[in-house]
Design a protein around this motif. Structure first.
Motif, PDB file in Angstrom:
ATOM      1  N   GLU A 167      27.023  34.114  -3.271  1.00 29.77           N
ATOM      2  CA  GLU A 167      26.979  33.564  -4.628  1.00 29.77           C
ATOM      3  C   GLU A 167      25.807  32.593  -4.777  1.00 29.77           C
ATOM      4  O   GLU A 167      25.053  32.652  -5.749  1.00 29.77           O
ATOM      5  N   LEU A 168      25.631  31.717  -3.805  1.00 33.35           N
ATOM      6  CA  LEU A 168      24.550  30.725  -3.868  1.00 33.35           C
ATOM      7  C   LEU A 168      23.183  31.388  -3.723  1.00 33.35           C
ATOM      8  O   LEU A 168      22.240  31.027  -4.442  1.00 33.35           O
ATOM      9  N   LEU A 169      23.056  32.336  -2.818  1.00 34.27           N
ATOM     10  CA  LEU A 169      21.763  32.973  -2.609  1.00 34.27           C
ATOM     11  C   LEU A 169      21.340  33.812  -3.809  1.00 34.27           C
ATOM     12  O   LEU A 169      20.156  33.977  -4.067  1.00 34.27           O
ATOM     13  N   MET A 170      22.333  34.338  -4.536  1.00 38.83           N
ATOM     14  CA  MET A 170      22.008  35.131  -5.718  1.00 38.83           C
ATOM     15  C   MET A 170      21.733  34.246  -6.923  1.00 38.83           C
ATOM     16  O   MET A 170      21.331  34.723  -7.967  1.00 38.83           O
ATOM     17  N   GLY A 171      21.963  32.940  -6.762  1.00 38.59           N
ATOM     18  CA  GLY A 171      21.648  32.000  -7.827  1.00 38.59           C
ATOM     19  C   GLY A 171      22.621  31.981  -8.977  1.00 38.59           C
ATOM     20  O   GLY A 171      22.277  31.577 -10.078  1.00 38.59           O
ATOM     21  N   HIS A 172      23.860  32.426  -8.742  1.00 38.28           N
ATOM     22  CA  HIS A 172      24.834  32.468  -9.823  1.00 38.28           C
ATOM     23  C   HIS A 172      25.493  31.130 -10.090  1.00 38.28           C
ATOM     24  O   HIS A 172      26.138  30.960 -11.095  1.00 38.28           O
TER      25      HIS A 172
END
Length: 71
Positions: free
Chosen positions: A63-68
């Motif tokens: 979730e964090l790496l995808m920037g959501h």
């Protein structure tokens, strides 16, 4: 984007969502979730106790790496 609420993910090591976000902040390569998981483990020691949070930690990293989420 709304601010994410902090909550405990790894009860054994008392690691929170924000702890994981902080561990990821200095990462240079955001393409490999499993490598990111290893880096987060080195910093926070999450999922090194009972291992019950493993999947949840991976979900948060993804979730964090995808920037959501904004932390």
């Amino acid at each position: 984007m709304t601010m994410k609420e902090n909550y405990t993910i790894c009860n054994c090591k008392k690691v929170t969502y924000f702890d994981i976000a902080d561990a990821l902040r200095d990462m240079e390569n955001f393409s490999d979730v499993l490598a990111a998981f290893e880096d987060v483990q080195k910093v926070t020691h999450c999922s090194t106790g009972c291992g019950g949070c493993h999947d949840q930690v991976l979900d948060v990293i993804s979730e964090l790496l995808m920037g959501h989420e904004k932390v």
